[in-house]
Design an enzyme around this catalytic site. Structure first.
Site: not given
Ligand code: DX5
Ligand code: ZN
Length: 234
Positions: A40, A42, A44, A73, A75, A144, A149-150, A152, A182-183, A204
């Site tokens: 995946h 990400d 950004m 993905h 963003m 999501m 964006g971040f 953790g 995702d997340g 993640g």
């Protein structure tokens, strides 16, 4: 609806923004050997989200390292402008945000024309209804479960009912779309996500990339847990 998804059909992806950015090729090779199902990416742009991560150049550079699918993905603002670049870089699926597309159905059609699988993502606050015009053309919907964006962050529980709504939309329209989450997808959350219809899990920092274990060992552990779930709930 309990048991919506057979655990044996669930695919686990590795979120490469969470990996050691200085050693991505080795991570990809190790996770391929460990049995990851997809990678995946990400992407950004510092504008749609307040962070930067991964681009088509990294995807192209990593493409020879594995035959497993690459899942982009995006963003980014104006996602329509970047579909061709990710198709050319080796993406097998391209997901754009419903909030960023000028016309979601048109953008999804543009992805399909590249021959890649088409995905749409929705932020935690975005209603499932925005997907309706494109749902029959989608191969996947990325829900999501954190603000994009971040890595953790904490899992946003209030997103869970949207998974039920999405599963109902998919069923009622005859769409083939699979549900991706995702997340903050940690092992303990996976049974509930499967029960709500998710079959593509983005791993993640919560599932794969954290101190105390190698990412490859964590992939083996999560895959083992999925196999155990499949045995209990075939
Ligand atoms: C946010 C990202 C993360 C990523 C990291 O935009 O898309 O959700 O996958 O996963 P976690 O949340 O487990 O660190
Ligand atoms: Zn993502």
């Amino acid at each position: 609806m309990p048991g919506l998804v057979n655990a044996a059909a669930v695919e686990l992806g590795a979120s490469l923004m969470c990996a050691d950015q200085g050693d991505l090729r080795r991570v990809v090779v190790d996770l391929d050997r460990a049995g990851i199902d997809f990678f995946h990416f990400d992407v950004m742009d510092g504008s749609f989200v307040r962070n930067f991560a991964l681009g088509a150049d990294q995807m192209r550079a990593l493409r020879p390292a594995t035959r497993r699918p690459f899942d982009a993905h995006l963003m980014v603002v104006h996602p329509e402008r970047h579909i061709a670049a990710f198709a050319a870089a080796g993406a097998d699926s391209i997901t754009i945000h419903a909030e960023a597309a000028a016309d979601l159905a048109v953008a999804v059609e543009a992805i399909r024309k590249t021959g890649r699988k088409a995905g749409a993502a929705i932020n935690p606050a975005t209603p499932v209804s925005v997907l309706a015009p494109a749902i029959r053309a989608l191969d996947l919907v990325c829900v999501m479960t954190v603000e994009p964006g971040f890595a953790g962050q904490s899992f946003i529980e209030s997103v869970l009912p949207k998974l039920d709504e999405l599963a109902a939309l998919i069923r009622s329209t005859g769409s083939r779309a699979r549900i991706q989450v995702d997340g903050a997808v940690g092992l303990s959350r996976i049974p509930a996500l499967l029960d709500r219809g998710a079959s593509l899990l983005v791993g993640g920092t919560s599932a794969i990339f954290h101190a105390g274990a190698t990412p490859a060992d964590e992939v083996v552990r999560v895959r083992g847990a999925l196999a155990a779930m499949a045995a209990v709930h075939p």
